[in-house]
Structure formats: structure tokens, C-alpha cells
Design a protein around this motif. Structure first.
Motif, mmCIF file in Angstrom:
data_model
loop_
_atom_site.group_PDB
_atom_site.id
_atom_site.type_symbol
_atom_site.label_atom_id
_atom_site.label_comp_id
_atom_site.label_asym_id
_atom_site.label_seq_id
_atom_site.Cartn_x
_atom_site.Cartn_y
_atom_site.Cartn_z
ATOM 1 N N LEU A 1 0.819 -1.205 0.000
ATOM 2 C CA LEU A 1 0.000 0.000 0.000
ATOM 3 C C LEU A 1 0.854 1.257 0.000
ATOM 4 N N SER A 2 0.380 2.265 -0.709
ATOM 5 C CA SER A 2 1.040 3.573 -0.644
ATOM 6 C C SER A 2 0.702 4.212 0.703
ATOM 7 N N PHE A 3 1.425 5.253 1.068
ATOM 8 C CA PHE A 3 1.162 6.005 2.295
ATOM 9 C C PHE A 3 -0.286 6.504 2.287
ATOM 10 N N ARG A 4 -0.726 7.024 1.164
ATOM 11 C CA ARG A 4 -2.083 7.559 1.014
ATOM 12 C C ARG A 4 -3.129 6.458 1.206
ATOM 13 N N GLU A 5 -2.930 5.315 0.559
ATOM 14 C CA GLU A 5 -3.875 4.195 0.681
ATOM 15 C C GLU A 5 -3.937 3.684 2.120
ATOM 16 N N GLY B 1 -1.674 13.300 1.163
ATOM 17 C CA GLY B 1 -2.330 13.848 -0.015
ATOM 18 C C GLY B 1 -3.836 13.701 -0.065
ATOM 19 N N LEU B 2 -4.448 13.149 0.975
ATOM 20 C CA LEU B 2 -5.910 13.126 1.025
ATOM 21 C C LEU B 2 -6.387 14.523 1.397
ATOM 22 N N SER B 3 -7.438 14.969 0.760
ATOM 23 C CA SER B 3 -7.952 16.312 1.046
ATOM 24 C C SER B 3 -8.845 16.287 2.280
ATOM 25 N N MET B 4 -9.036 17.439 2.873
ATOM 26 C CA MET B 4 -9.939 17.561 4.007
ATOM 27 C C MET B 4 -11.363 17.228 3.579
ATOM 28 N N GLU B 5 -11.705 17.518 2.337
ATOM 29 C CA GLU B 5 -13.033 17.165 1.819
ATOM 30 C C GLU B 5 -13.233 15.644 1.850
ATOM 31 N N VAL B 6 -12.220 14.901 1.430
ATOM 32 C CA VAL B 6 -12.293 13.438 1.449
ATOM 33 C C VAL B 6 -12.368 12.933 2.893
ATOM 34 N N LEU C 1 -13.023 10.105 -4.296
ATOM 35 C CA LEU C 1 -11.680 9.521 -4.423
ATOM 36 C C LEU C 1 -11.175 9.647 -5.850
ATOM 37 N N ASP C 2 -9.845 9.792 -5.968
ATOM 38 C CA ASP C 2 -9.220 10.117 -7.242
ATOM 39 C C ASP C 2 -9.097 8.969 -8.232
ATOM 40 N N GLN D 1 -11.770 1.116 -4.882
ATOM 41 C CA GLN D 1 -11.970 -0.307 -4.593
ATOM 42 C C GLN D 1 -11.443 -0.683 -3.216
ATOM 43 N N MET D 2 -10.330 -0.090 -2.818
ATOM 44 C CA MET D 2 -9.802 -0.372 -1.485
ATOM 45 C C MET D 2 -10.753 0.133 -0.408
#
Length: 178
Positions: A85-89, A118-123, A146-147, A153-154
Motif C-alpha cells: 500500500l502507498s502512504f495515502r492508501e 495527499g488526502l484532502s480535508m473534503e475526502v 476519491l481520485d 476499490q480499497m
């Protein structure tokens, strides 16, 4: 955890909303004076790996039993940093888990990490929390924000598992391909 007296309505110094600031731990683990050398070494390693948050969460109580503390620390590190997994995931999955399990401190700590990833506050704000958490709520509120398909899917896989305690064959197959 219990609510600290006199802190209700206290303004957060964080750039995002928090819900755990009014809680204090019931047990923080042994004090430095109470620790044996093995506990101090594990404590120092934990603090070095978590300079921003230190022994918050389960780490202090784990130190009461060093034979639990070190393997638990190793498992946590492997799950967080040594996967595909990436840091973001990883942060997205941690936030979903904290939201479902009503772990406000975990959610609050990882909001900052998720923003760095990199996740936004909106997300982050779209993640249903506590009793509002459901597979359907995640699909309707979070997924559209989600981008990419893999993140979507995750999140679906994680929400389905957290909400139903199982993952359908279809969800598994689609997530594996993403």
C-alpha cells in the motif's frame, strides 16, 4: 477513556477538526521510574519512531508487558510501512477503520497523516463516523470523492469488511484487479 473535566469546547490548535482532545487515558503504562531496562529500550524505540505522538494510544499500556510490546510494535510497523500500500492508501484504510470502531484518537492522529499523504480535508470529512458508518454511506459519500479506481476499490473492500465482517467474492475480485 474518560472525558476530561473543564475541556469541553476547547479550540483545537490543529488545522482539522478533532474529537479526541477531551479524552484522557485511563492507564498510560508504567512510568519511567517503574520501567526495567527492557521496557525503557522498547519505550525509546517507540518514541523515536513516533516523535509527534509519542506513547499515545496503546503503546504505553503495552509497555507493562514487554513480551507484548515489542511484537506489537513490530506488527504495527509491518502493517503500516512494509506492505504494497502507498502512504495515502494506508492512511485511507486507517481512517475508515478508526471511523467504524469509534476510535476518535486514532482518527484524529491519522487525519494529520492523511493530509500529509495527499488526502484532502473534503475526502477525510466525507468518511462517515461512529454510528453513521455503513458500507452504503461510504459508497455514497466517500467513493465519489476519491481520485482513482484503486483507492475506490480499497475503500469499498474496507468498508464492506468493517460493516459486514466479510467480503463478497465480487468485491474481492474487483479489488484484486484494481
Amino acid at each position: 477513556m474518560t472525558e476530561a473535566s473543564g475541556d469541553k469546547g476547547k479550540e483545537s490548535s490543529k488545522p482539522y477538526p478533532t474529537t479526541s482532545e477531551n479524552f484522557i487515558p485511563r492507564y498510560e503504562g508504567p512510568t519511567l521510574d517503574e520501567m526495567v531496562e527492557e521496557q525503557r529500550k522498547i519505550r525509546d524505540a517507540i518514541v523515536a519512531s513516533r516523535p509527534r505522538t509519542g506513547l499515545s494510544g496503546p503503546f504505553g499500556p503495552w509497555l507493562a508487558v514487554p513480551k507484548i510490546a515489542q511484537p506489537a510494535q513490530d506488527l504495527g510497523r509491518a502493517c503500516r510501512y512494509e506492505t504494497s500500500l502507498s502512504f495515502r492508501e494506508s492512511e485511507l484504510i486507517i481512517l475508515l477503520t478508526g471511523a467504524k470502531t469509534k476510535s476518535h484518537a486514532e482518527f484524529d492522529i491519522h487525519q494529520g497523516e492523511a493530509l500529509k499523504a495527499g488526502l484532502s480535508m473534503e475526502v477525510i470529512s466525507a468518511i462517515p463516523r461512529d454510528d453513521d458508518f455503513s458500507f452504503e454511506a461510504v459508497k455514497s459519500k466517500l467513493i465519489p470523492l476519491l481520485d482513482n479506481e484503486k483507492e475506490k476499490q480499497m475503500a469499498i473492500f474496507t468498508a464492506e469488511l468493517l460493516d459486514t465482517y466479510e467480503v463478497s467474492d465480487d468485491t474481492y475480485a474487483i479489488t484484486k484487479k484494481a
